[in-house]
Design a protein around this motif. Structure first.
Motif, PDB file in Angstrom:
ATOM      1  N   VAL A 174       4.840  -5.729  -0.124  1.00  0.00           N
ATOM      2  CA  VAL A 174       3.837  -5.090  -0.829  1.00  0.00           C
ATOM      3  C   VAL A 174       3.618  -4.220  -0.135  1.00  0.00           C
ATOM      4  O   VAL A 174       2.823  -4.208   0.753  1.00  0.00           O
ATOM      5  N   LEU A 175       3.056  -3.051  -0.104  1.00  0.00           N
ATOM      6  CA  LEU A 175       2.470  -1.822   0.456  1.00  0.00           C
ATOM      7  C   LEU A 175       1.348  -0.999  -0.231  1.00  0.00           C
ATOM      8  O   LEU A 175       1.711  -0.852  -1.373  1.00  0.00           O
ATOM      9  N   ILE A 176       0.446  -0.679  -0.132  1.00  0.00           N
ATOM     10  CA  ILE A 176      -0.858  -0.144  -0.114  1.00  0.00           C
ATOM     11  C   ILE A 176      -0.941   1.112   0.852  1.00  0.00           C
ATOM     12  O   ILE A 176      -1.208   1.318   1.915  1.00  0.00           O
ATOM     13  N   TRP A 177      -0.777   1.932   0.419  1.00  0.00           N
ATOM     14  CA  TRP A 177      -0.019   3.333   0.761  1.00  0.00           C
ATOM     15  C   TRP A 177      -1.198   4.696   0.816  1.00  0.00           C
ATOM     16  O   TRP A 177      -1.456   5.330  -0.189  1.00  0.00           O
ATOM     17  N   PHE A 178      -1.627   4.919   1.929  1.00  0.00           N
ATOM     18  CA  PHE A 178      -2.869   6.318   1.551  1.00  0.00           C
ATOM     19  C   PHE A 178      -2.087   7.849   2.205  1.00  0.00           C
ATOM     20  O   PHE A 178      -2.107   7.171   2.416  1.00  0.00           O
ATOM     21  N   THR A 179      -2.390   8.418   1.218  1.00  0.00           N
ATOM     22  CA  THR A 179      -2.115   9.392   0.881  1.00  0.00           C
ATOM     23  C   THR A 179      -2.918  10.252   0.646  1.00  0.00           C
ATOM     24  O   THR A 179      -2.405  11.669   1.632  1.00  0.00           O
ATOM     25  N   ARG A 180      -4.626  10.015   1.371  1.00  0.00           N
ATOM     26  CA  ARG A 180      -5.228  11.014   1.156  1.00  0.00           C
ATOM     27  C   ARG A 180      -6.496   9.852   1.723  1.00  0.00           C
ATOM     28  O   ARG A 180      -6.797   8.275   1.561  1.00  0.00           O
ATOM     29  N   VAL A 181      -7.445  10.465   2.948  1.00  0.00           N
ATOM     30  CA  VAL A 181      -8.199   8.853   3.206  1.00  0.00           C
ATOM     31  C   VAL A 181      -9.675   9.490   2.928  1.00  0.00           C
ATOM     32  O   VAL A 181      -9.710  11.344   3.459  1.00  0.00           O
ATOM     33  N   PRO A 182     -10.906   8.853   3.039  1.00  0.00           N
ATOM     34  CA  PRO A 182     -12.096  10.020   2.472  1.00  0.00           C
ATOM     35  C   PRO A 182     -13.000   9.940   4.656  1.00  0.00           C
ATOM     36  O   PRO A 182     -12.297   9.610   5.388  1.00  0.00           O
ATOM     37  N   ALA A 183     -13.946  11.099   4.106  1.00  0.00           N
ATOM     38  CA  ALA A 183     -14.726  11.203   5.265  1.00  0.00           C
ATOM     39  C   ALA A 183     -15.053   9.623   6.057  1.00  0.00           C
ATOM     40  O   ALA A 183     -15.856   8.921   4.826  1.00  0.00           O
ATOM     41  N   ASP A 184     -15.284   9.085   7.470  1.00  0.00           N
ATOM     42  CA  ASP A 184     -16.074   7.981   7.470  1.00  0.00           C
ATOM     43  C   ASP A 184     -16.588   8.424   9.278  1.00  0.00           C
ATOM     44  O   ASP A 184     -16.039   8.396   9.955  1.00  0.00           O
ATOM     45  N   ALA A 185     -17.715   8.699   9.164  1.00  0.00           N
ATOM     46  CA  ALA A 185     -18.446   8.829  10.423  1.00  0.00           C
ATOM     47  C   ALA A 185     -18.016   9.933  11.687  1.00  0.00           C
ATOM     48  O   ALA A 185     -17.720   9.990  12.981  1.00  0.00           O
ATOM     49  N   GLY A 186     -17.801  11.159  10.688  1.00  0.00           N
ATOM     50  CA  GLY A 186     -17.456  12.172  11.423  1.00  0.00           C
ATOM     51  C   GLY A 186     -15.866  12.536  11.278  1.00  0.00           C
ATOM     52  O   GLY A 186     -15.108  12.991  12.302  1.00  0.00           O
ATOM     53  N   LYS A 187     -14.924  11.084  11.219  1.00  0.00           N
ATOM     54  CA  LYS A 187     -13.398  11.349  11.138  1.00  0.00           C
ATOM     55  C   LYS A 187     -13.256  10.948   9.433  1.00  0.00           C
ATOM     56  O   LYS A 187     -13.399  11.191   9.023  1.00  0.00           O
ATOM     57  N   PHE A 188     -12.316  10.420  10.073  1.00  0.00           N
ATOM     58  CA  PHE A 188     -11.738  10.655   8.631  1.00  0.00           C
ATOM     59  C   PHE A 188     -10.671   9.333   8.541  1.00  0.00           C
ATOM     60  O   PHE A 188     -10.013   9.302   9.289  1.00  0.00           O
ATOM     61  N   HIS A 189     -10.584   7.787   7.640  1.00  0.00           N
ATOM     62  CA  HIS A 189     -10.125   6.361   8.120  1.00  0.00           C
ATOM     63  C   HIS A 189      -9.858   6.351   6.329  1.00  0.00           C
ATOM     64  O   HIS A 189     -10.336   6.309   6.117  1.00  0.00           O
ATOM     65  N   GLY A 190      -8.821   5.661   6.321  1.00  0.00           N
ATOM     66  CA  GLY A 190      -8.585   4.505   4.901  1.00  0.00           C
ATOM     67  C   GLY A 190      -9.098   3.084   5.759  1.00  0.00           C
ATOM     68  O   GLY A 190      -8.576   2.345   6.557  1.00  0.00           O
ATOM     69  N   THR A 191      -9.647   2.189   4.743  1.00  0.00           N
ATOM     70  CA  THR A 191     -10.559   1.362   5.392  1.00  0.00           C
ATOM     71  C   THR A 191     -10.250   0.025   3.769  1.00  0.00           C
ATOM     72  O   THR A 191     -10.071   0.255   3.147  1.00  0.00           O
ATOM     73  N   ILE A 192      -9.647  -1.019   4.351  1.00  0.00           N
ATOM     74  CA  ILE A 192      -9.456  -1.934   3.240  1.00  0.00           C
ATOM     75  C   ILE A 192     -10.442  -3.452   3.877  1.00  0.00           C
ATOM     76  O   ILE A 192      -9.697  -3.835   4.961  1.00  0.00           O
ATOM     77  N   TYR A 193     -10.872  -3.373   3.522  1.00  0.00           N
ATOM     78  CA  TYR A 193     -12.184  -4.835   3.262  1.00  0.00           C
ATOM     79  C   TYR A 193     -11.034  -6.327   3.051  1.00  0.00           C
ATOM     80  O   TYR A 193     -11.460  -6.988   3.806  1.00  0.00           O
ATOM     81  N   GLU A 194     -11.033  -6.571   1.967  1.00  0.00           N
ATOM     82  CA  GLU A 194      -9.918  -7.133   1.582  1.00  0.00           C
ATOM     83  C   GLU A 194      -8.230  -7.198   0.033  1.00  0.00           C
ATOM     84  O   GLU A 194      -9.030  -6.036  -0.504  1.00  0.00           O
ATOM     85  N   VAL A 195      -7.546  -7.686   0.589  1.00  0.00           N
ATOM     86  CA  VAL A 195      -6.227  -6.992  -0.280  1.00  0.00           C
ATOM     87  C   VAL A 195      -6.482  -8.677  -1.003  1.00  0.00           C
ATOM     88  O   VAL A 195      -5.565  -9.593  -0.187  1.00  0.00           O
ATOM     89  N   VAL A 196      -5.986  -9.088  -2.301  1.00  0.00           N
ATOM     90  CA  VAL A 196      -5.520  -9.871  -2.981  1.00  0.00           C
ATOM     91  C   VAL A 196      -4.284  -9.515  -4.518  1.00  0.00           C
ATOM     92  O   VAL A 196      -3.888  -7.952  -4.888  1.00  0.00           O
ATOM     93  N   VAL A 197      -2.475 -10.317  -4.007  1.00  0.00           N
ATOM     94  CA  VAL A 197      -1.820 -10.046  -5.097  1.00  0.00           C
ATOM     95  C   VAL A 197      -1.902 -11.220  -5.802  1.00  0.00           C
ATOM     96  O   VAL A 197      -1.909 -12.793  -5.709  1.00  0.00           O
ATOM     97  N   HIS A 198      -1.988 -10.048  -7.240  1.00  0.00           N
ATOM     98  CA  HIS A 198      -2.072 -11.038  -8.016  1.00  0.00           C
ATOM     99  C   HIS A 198      -0.401 -11.297  -9.064  1.00  0.00           C
ATOM    100  O   HIS A 198      -0.077 -10.482  -8.782  1.00  0.00           O
ATOM    101  N   SER A 199       0.213 -12.649  -9.438  1.00  0.00           N
ATOM    102  CA  SER A 199       1.281 -12.742  -9.336  1.00  0.00           C
ATOM    103  C   SER A 199       1.786 -13.629 -11.129  1.00  0.00           C
ATOM    104  O   SER A 199       0.718 -14.978 -10.553  1.00  0.00           O
ATOM    105  N   PRO A 200       2.185 -13.667 -11.530  1.00  0.00           N
ATOM    106  CA  PRO A 200       2.508 -14.865 -12.567  1.00  0.00           C
ATOM    107  C   PRO A 200       3.809 -15.874 -12.197  1.00  0.00           C
ATOM    108  O   PRO A 200       3.265 -17.175 -13.122  1.00  0.00           O
ATOM    109  N   GLY A 201       4.169 -15.665 -10.834  1.00  0.00           N
ATOM    110  CA  GLY A 201       5.401 -17.001 -10.472  1.00  0.00           C
ATOM    111  C   GLY A 201       6.463 -16.162  -9.467  1.00  0.00           C
ATOM    112  O   GLY A 201       5.920 -15.323  -9.762  1.00  0.00           O
ATOM    113  N   SER A 202       6.820 -17.113  -9.184  1.00  0.00           N
ATOM    114  CA  SER A 202       8.076 -15.977  -8.442  1.00  0.00           C
ATOM    115  C   SER A 202       9.137 -15.083  -8.566  1.00  0.00           C
ATOM    116  O   SER A 202       9.213 -15.465 -10.334  1.00  0.00           O
ATOM    117  N   ALA A 203      10.054 -14.547  -8.584  1.00  0.00           N
ATOM    118  CA  ALA A 203      10.671 -13.261  -9.145  1.00  0.00           C
ATOM    119  C   ALA A 203      12.061 -14.486  -9.258  1.00  0.00           C
ATOM    120  O   ALA A 203      12.033 -15.122  -8.647  1.00  0.00           O
TER     121      ALA A 203
END
Length: 505
Positions: A476-505
Motif C-alpha cells: 500500500v503506497l501513499i504517494w505525494f505528487t504535491r506537498v504543502p509549505a512547511d517552515a520555509g520548505k515544502f514537505h509531505g507529512t504523515i503522523y499516522e496511517v491506518v489500513v482498513h480491510s474486511p479480510g484477506s484477499a
C-alpha cells in the motif's frame, strides 16, 4: 503622541484603528487594533512621550520585519516622528507554554518538539544578528492554527533595554529553560515565572528534569542540562547557541494538533506584551443558549383541527396495518423449517455486507522514492505506523510544492506481509492544506506495478482514501505528487496511517 491622546478609535497611518487596550507597562501600551485596509486584527504598541527607548524599539522592529521564518511573529509597520511612535505586528492567538502547563508537565516528546521549533526559528533570527535575550514561557505559543510562534524577537530586548556580550549563549539558555519548564512544570529560576513554581534545588543547584519528573527520557534530560544547568553538566559540552540546541533536538518528532472537544462557545484568546502579544491575557466568554423571543405560534383552529383529526386517523390505521403484517411475518417464521435446508436458503450476502472492517497492521514501512535515491527518510517511516499521533514521518524538504520539479512523486510504502483487501486507508497529514496524495495498491513494490485506486487533492489533516473499485494487494503506497509549505520548505507529512480491510484477499 501622549498616552492620553491615544484612545480607542484612534487611527494610525490612516489604516490601523485602535480598539482594545490590552496592557500598559512603563510607558508602552499594547492595543488590539484593526487593519482597515486588509480587514484583519493586528497588535499595536504605542509609546508615551517620556518612553526612553522609542528609537531603539522602532529600529529593532524594522529589522525584525525582514525575518522570514513563519515561526516568528511578523512585524508589519514601525514609525517614529514628532507626533507619534508605534509598532504594528501580527496578532497571535493560541496557548502559551504557561497555558499548556496548566494541568502539569507536558508529554516529553511534545515539549521537546515545541522547543525544537523555537530553536530553529531563533537560529534563523541569529543569522540576521537579531536576538531575543528574554525568553519566557509567555513567548512560546502553540497557535490556534496549530503552529509554533516565538514572540518578541529583537523588539522585547529593545523595549526593556536588555543587552549582552553573549547573545547566542543567552538565547540557548533561554531555550533550555523553556524545555525544563515543559518537562517538569517548574521554572529553573530564583522566582516563580508566569505562575510556574520555581524548580526544586539540591546542594545549591537546580535538580535536573529527571530528578523532578518521572519518565523524562535521558537524552532530553541531557539536552536540558547542556543548555541551562552548568552545575550538572559533569563534562558534557554546553549548547551555546540556538542552532546547537536545534541540532541536539533535530530527531525529535514535531508537534501536531491536539484533538480538543470544544464547548459550544470556545474561549477567546487575546494577545500580549511581546511584539504585541501576550496570549496569557485571555477572556472566557459565556453565551447562554438563546431562546426564541418572538410571539409563540398560535394553534390552528377550525378547519385546522379537522385536518389534524383526519391525519391522526390515517396514522392509527397505518400502525394497525404494520402490526398485522409484523405478526403474520413472525408467525410464518415460527412455522418454517429450521433444518439445514432452510439455513442454506438464507442469502449469504447479508452476512458479508454486515462484516465490519478491521485495521490491518502493516509489517513494515519505508520511505519510497523510486524516481530519486529510492530512500525518503526510511529511518523515520515506522513513526507513521507506531500508533502514536505525536510522532510522524515526513518527506525530504523541497523548494516548491511540485517537489522542486525534481520528480513526479514520493511516498510512504507499507508492506502488509500478505495480500489484503483494502476498504480504505486513513492518513493523518499536516494541517496545512495543499497536498495531493494518491493511494496505490499492488502485489509488487515496483511503482509501475502499483495501481492508483484513490486520489485526494488539497488534502490536510485526517484524510480518508477510499478505493473507487475493489482493491487488494500486499503493498500500500501513499504517494505525494504535491506537498504543502512547511517552515520555509515544502514537505509531505504523515503522523499516522491506518489500513482498513474486511479480510484477506
Amino acid at each position: 503622541m501622549s498616552t492620553s491622546a491615544v484612545e480607542p478609535g484612534t487611527r494610525l497611518a490612516e489604516r490601523f484603528r485602535l480598539e482594545d487596550r490590552v496592557s500598559e507597562s512603563d510607558g508602552a501600551t499594547l492595543w488590539k487594533a484593526i487593519d482597515e485596509i486588509l480587514a484583519r486584527p493586528v497588535a499595536v504598541h504605542t509609546f508615551s512621550p517620556d518612553f526612553p527607548r522609542v528609537h531603539e524599539v522602532v529600529t529593532a522592529a524594522r529589522a525584525a520585519s525582514r525575518l522570514t521564518d513563519p515561526r516568528l511573529t511578523q512585524v508589519f509597520d514601525a514609525a517614529e516622528d514628532d507626533k507619534h511612535a508605534y509598532v504594528v505586528s501580527e496578532w497571535v492567538t493560541g496557548e502559551t507554554l504557561i497555558d499548556l502547563l496548566a494541568s502539569g508537565p507536558m508529554e516529553p516528546e511534545r515539549a521537546a518538539g515545541l522547543v525544537a521549533e523555537a530553536a530553529e526559528a531563533l537560529a534563523h533570527a541569529h543569522k540576521a544578528k537579531l536576538y531575543h535575550l528574554c525568553l519566557r514561557p509567555s513567548h512560546l505559543v502553540w497557535t490556534t492554527g496549530n503552529t509554533v510562534k516565538v514572540l518578541g524577537v529583537a523588539v522585547d530586548a529593545a523595549m526593556y533595554g536588555l543587552t549582552t556580550d553573549q547573545p547566542a549563549l543567552d538565547d540557548a539558555e533561554g531555550l533550555g529553560r523553556l524545555l525544563y519548564a515543559g518537562l517538569t512544570g517548574h521554572w529553573p529560576g530564583d522566582e516563580e515565572e508566569g505562575g510556574l513554581p520555581a524548580a526544586p534545588m539540591t546542594d545549591g543547584h537546580f535538580c535536573t528534569p529527571r530528578q523532578v519528573t518521572a519518565g523524562v527520557p535521558g537524552y532530553l534530560d541531557a539536552v536540558t542540562v547542556r543548555a541551562c544547568l552548568p552545575e550538572s553538566r559533569k563534562g558534557q559540552g554546553a549548547l551555546s547557541s540556538p542552532a546547537e540546541v536545534a541540532e541536539a533536538l533535530a530527531d525529535v518528532a514535531r508537534p501536531m494538533p491536539i484533538p480538543i472537544a470544544y464547548p459550544s462557545t470556545p474561549a477567546v484568546a487575546s494577545a500580549s506584551h511581546t511584539e504585541g502579544l501576550d496570549i496569557a491575557h485571555r477572556q472566557h466568554l459565556h453565551v447562554p443558549q438563546s431562546r426564541p423571543t418572538g410571539p409563540r405560534p398560535r394553534r390552528p383552529s377550525g378547519g385546522g383541527s379537522t385536518l389534524n383529526r383526519v391525519l391522526m386517523t390515517l396514522v392509527v390505521l397505518l400502525v394497525i396495518a404494520a402490526v398485522g403484517v409484523g405478526a403474520w411475518t413472525i408467525g410464518r417464521s415460527l412455522g418454517s423449517p429450521t433444518g439445514p435446508e432452510a439455513k442454506s436458503a438464507t442469502p449469504t450476502t447479508t452476512a458479508t455486507a454486515s462484516t465490519p472492517v478491521q485495521a490491518a497492521e502493516p509489517e513494515k514501512a519505508q520511505g519510497f522514492d523510486p524516481l530519486g535515491d529510492n530512500d525518503e527518510k526510511s529511518d523515520k517511516a515506522g513513526l507513521a505506523i507506531d500508533g502514536k499521533p505525536s510522532t510522524f514521518w515526513e518527506t525530504e524538504g523541497y523548494t516548491s510544492a511540485e517537489l522542486g520539479n525534481l520528480k513526479k512523486g514520493v511516498g510512504l510504502l507499507l508492506d502488509m506481509g500478505k495480500s489484503v483487501q483494502i476498504s480504505d486507508v486513513v492518513a493523518t497529514l499536516a494541517d496545512t492544506p495543499g497536498a495531493t496524495v494518491e493511494l496505490k495498491v499492488g502485489d509488487s513494490p515496483d511503482l509501475g506495478a502499483l495501481k492508483t485506486v484513490a486520489t485526494e487533492k488539497d488534502a490536510a489533516g485526517k484524510t480518508t482514501l477510499t478505493p473507487d473499485q475493489a482493491a487488494s494487494g500486499q503493498y500500500v503506497l501513499i504517494w505525494f505528487t504535491r506537498v504543502p509549505a512547511d517552515a520555509g520548505k515544502f514537505h509531505g507529512t504523515i503522523y499516522e496511517v491506518v489500513v482498513h480491510s474486511p479480510g484477506s484477499a
